[in-house]
Design an enzyme around this catalytic site. Structure first.
Site, short mmCIF file in Angstrom:
data_model
loop_
_atom_site.label_atom_id
_atom_site.label_comp_id
_atom_site.label_asym_id
_atom_site.label_seq_id
_atom_site.Cartn_x
_atom_site.Cartn_y
_atom_site.Cartn_z
N LYS A 131 -5.72 9.63 19.46
CA LYS A 131 -6.36 8.76 18.47
C LYS A 131 -7.12 7.64 19.17
CE LYS A 131 -7.40 6.87 14.57
NZ LYS A 131 -6.64 6.45 13.43
N HIS A 146 -3.62 12.97 8.35
CA HIS A 146 -3.71 11.56 8.82
C HIS A 146 -2.73 10.71 8.01
CE1 HIS A 146 -6.29 8.02 10.29
NE2 HIS A 146 -5.24 7.48 9.66
N HIS A 177 2.88 -1.03 3.69
CA HIS A 177 3.17 -2.39 4.16
C HIS A 177 4.07 -3.03 3.11
CE1 HIS A 177 0.19 -2.72 7.43
NE2 HIS A 177 -0.62 -2.01 6.66
N ASP A 186 -4.34 8.90 4.98
CA ASP A 186 -4.28 7.55 5.57
C ASP A 186 -3.29 6.67 4.81
OD1 ASP A 186 -4.78 5.64 7.47
OD2 ASP A 186 -6.59 4.88 6.53
N HIS A 230 -10.85 9.35 7.91
CA HIS A 230 -11.03 8.56 6.67
C HIS A 230 -12.47 8.08 6.49
CE1 HIS A 230 -10.36 5.47 9.68
NE2 HIS A 230 -9.05 5.62 9.69
N ASN A 285 -0.03 4.14 15.87
CA ASN A 285 -0.23 2.68 15.98
C ASN A 285 1.03 1.90 15.62
OD1 ASN A 285 -0.55 3.37 13.23
ND2 ASN A 285 -1.89 1.62 12.84
N HIS A 309 -11.09 6.45 14.68
CA HIS A 309 -11.28 5.38 13.68
C HIS A 309 -12.70 4.88 13.90
CE1 HIS A 309 -9.87 1.99 11.06
NE2 HIS A 309 -11.02 1.54 11.50
N HIS A 331 0.38 7.32 8.29
CA HIS A 331 1.16 6.31 9.02
C HIS A 331 2.59 6.37 8.51
CE1 HIS A 331 -2.47 4.40 10.71
NE2 HIS A 331 -3.01 4.89 9.60
N LEU A 332 3.50 6.80 9.36
CA LEU A 332 4.90 6.93 8.92
C LEU A 332 5.75 5.73 9.30
CD1 LEU A 332 5.70 10.71 9.55
CD2 LEU A 332 4.98 9.60 7.43
N ARG A 333 5.21 4.84 10.14
CA ARG A 333 5.95 3.63 10.57
C ARG A 333 7.22 4.00 11.35
NH1 ARG A 333 1.24 1.39 9.77
NH2 ARG A 333 0.85 0.56 7.71
O1 DOR Z 1 -6.00 0.45 6.21
C1 DOR Z 1 -5.54 0.83 7.27
N1 DOR Z 1 -4.23 0.74 7.56
N2 DOR Z 1 -6.37 1.35 8.19
C2 DOR Z 1 -5.96 1.66 9.43
O2 DOR Z 1 -6.78 2.10 10.19
C3 DOR Z 1 -4.57 1.40 9.84
C4 DOR Z 1 -3.67 1.37 8.70
C5 DOR Z 1 -2.29 0.79 9.02
O3 DOR Z 1 -1.72 1.15 10.04
O4 DOR Z 1 -1.80 0.00 8.21
ZN ZN Z 2 -4.97 5.43 9.48
#
Ligand code: DOR
Ligand code: ZN
Length: 369
Positions: A117, A31, A269, A265, A192, A59, A154, A33-35
């Site tokens: 997802k 799990h 950011h 996870d 998570h 996402n 989620h 997030h690679l952006r």
């Molecule tokens: O803390 C989180 N950040 N939870 C998520 O479900 C999404 C993720 C994000 O994409 O930043």
């Molecule tokens: Zn996530």
């Protein structure tokens, strides 16, 4: 290969000259997030240097809802890797109220989508297009159950009147238990997990229900968010819970139960999006991921269970082959950077400025037999 550690795995924990070393089969991150764009380019290798494969969250803005979008995103990820890096992104489809079962099935049969997802609408970052009511995706879930495609969840309700710290437990009661009852053969990963309730739910379920556990939920409780002032870099969703829940997660992760496995996870950011009047949810732990897991398993006296959690339980659950090759870790302390340059900004990693007892040494060429 069985799920319980063999004697040869235990032998691979050596303590030469007082420095403990650990050699485990190459792990995967189930799990992450690679952006996209510049953020993808500057963060992807923190994951790819430690993990052979990763389940990539869909996402983005806009979300990954079609086979074509997933193929294009997979290509962008491959293009962002340093040359020679061996890393396989496993793509996921973002479920919406209107997603077509045929699109999901095609993506799975063409080996583009590994899983789907489920974000409840408005549960977290970029989830505005998520599912407003699980009934709306019953046809998709039927298809997934039939073709053996995992559903990644989620697990939080979004009702404003439900306390944020109760949203996972209420989701189990109001949503997840119904999905499990309606689709008994559907493979589900409860992502998570953050509560003892989730641990108990998974333990009591049939073997087609698994769960990922993050480094941060193993290491911090909700007090950490308010220690000496508000700590935006420790804010994620689902938010960290009480100590009793953290202890339940540590017990589950280190128990050897094959239904619990590694999923960071990790969610980068920009620092300005975190240190803001309305800071984003997400903890960027990729730069310290395996080091954190090794620290937790060491503290729990369970280093012999780390390989199953990190490298075997996930692929076995997904029905994918185990990786060859190994990674090495050493019990040598190091200080995590305060900030890391990324895109044209900076990101504050998990445990920034603090000392972590374990160091990731890298991949070894020798393969595990
Ligand atoms: O803390 C989180 N950040 N939870 C998520 O479900 C999404 C993720 C994000 O994409 O930043
Ligand atoms: Zn996530």
């Amino acid at each position: 290969m069985s799920n319980s550690p063999s004697s040869s795995e235990v032998d691979r924990i050596s303590d030469a000259q007082g420095t403990k070393r650990l050699l485990i089969r190459q792990p995967d991150d189930w799990h992450v997030h690679l952006r996209d764009g510049a953020m993808l380019a500057s963060t992807v290798d923190y994951t790819a240097r430690q993990f052979a494969r990763a389940i990539v969250m869909p996402n983005l803005a806009p979300p990954v809802t079609t086979v074509e979008q997933a193929v294009a995103y997979r290509e962008r990820i491959a293009a962002a890797l340093p040359s020679g890096r061996k890393f396989t992104p496993l793509m996921t489809a973002y479920l919406t109220d209107g997603i077509e079962p045929a699109e999901v099935e095609r993506g799975f049969s063409e080996k583009v989508f590994t899983a789907c997802k489920l974000y409840p609408a408005h549960a977290t970052t970029n989830s505005a297009f998520g599912v407003t009511d699980v009934k709306k995706i019953h046809a998709v879930l039927e298809t997934m159950e039939r073709i053996g495609m995992p559903l990644l969840v989620h697990g939080e309700v979004t009702h404003r009147h439900i306390d944020i710290f109760d949203r996972e437990a209420v989701f189990i009661e109001q949503v997840l238990s119904k999905v499990v009852a309606d689709f008994p053969a559907l493979k589900i990963v409860f992502e998570h997990i953050t509560t003892a309730d989730a641990v108990q739910f998974v333990e009591a379920s049939s073997p087609n229900i698994g769960a990922t556990i993050t480094p941060h939920h193993l290491m911090i409780n909700r007090n950490a968010l308010f220690e000496g002032g508000i700590r935006p870099h420790l804010y994620c969703l689902p938010v960290a819970k009480r100590e009793v829940h953290r202890l339940a997660l540590r017990k589950a992760a280190t128990s050897g139960n094959p239904r619990f496995f590694l999923g960071t996870d990790s969610a980068p950011h920009a620092v300005s999006d975190k240190e803001s009047a309305c800071g984003c949810a997400g903890i960027f732990n990729a730069p310290v991921a395996l080091e954190c897991y090794a620290t937790v398993f060491d503290e729990e006296g369970a280093l012999d269970k780390l390989e199953a959690f990190a490298s075997e339980n996930g692929p076995n659950f997904y029905g994918l082959p185990l990786n060859g090759g190994t990674v090495a870790l050493e019990r040598t302390a190091w200080r995590v950077e305060d900030q890391l340059a990324a895109a044209d900004t900076a990101i504050v990693p998990f445990l920034a400025g603090s000392t972590v007892p374990w160091t990731f040494l890298g991949r070894e060429t020798a393969s595990v037999t």
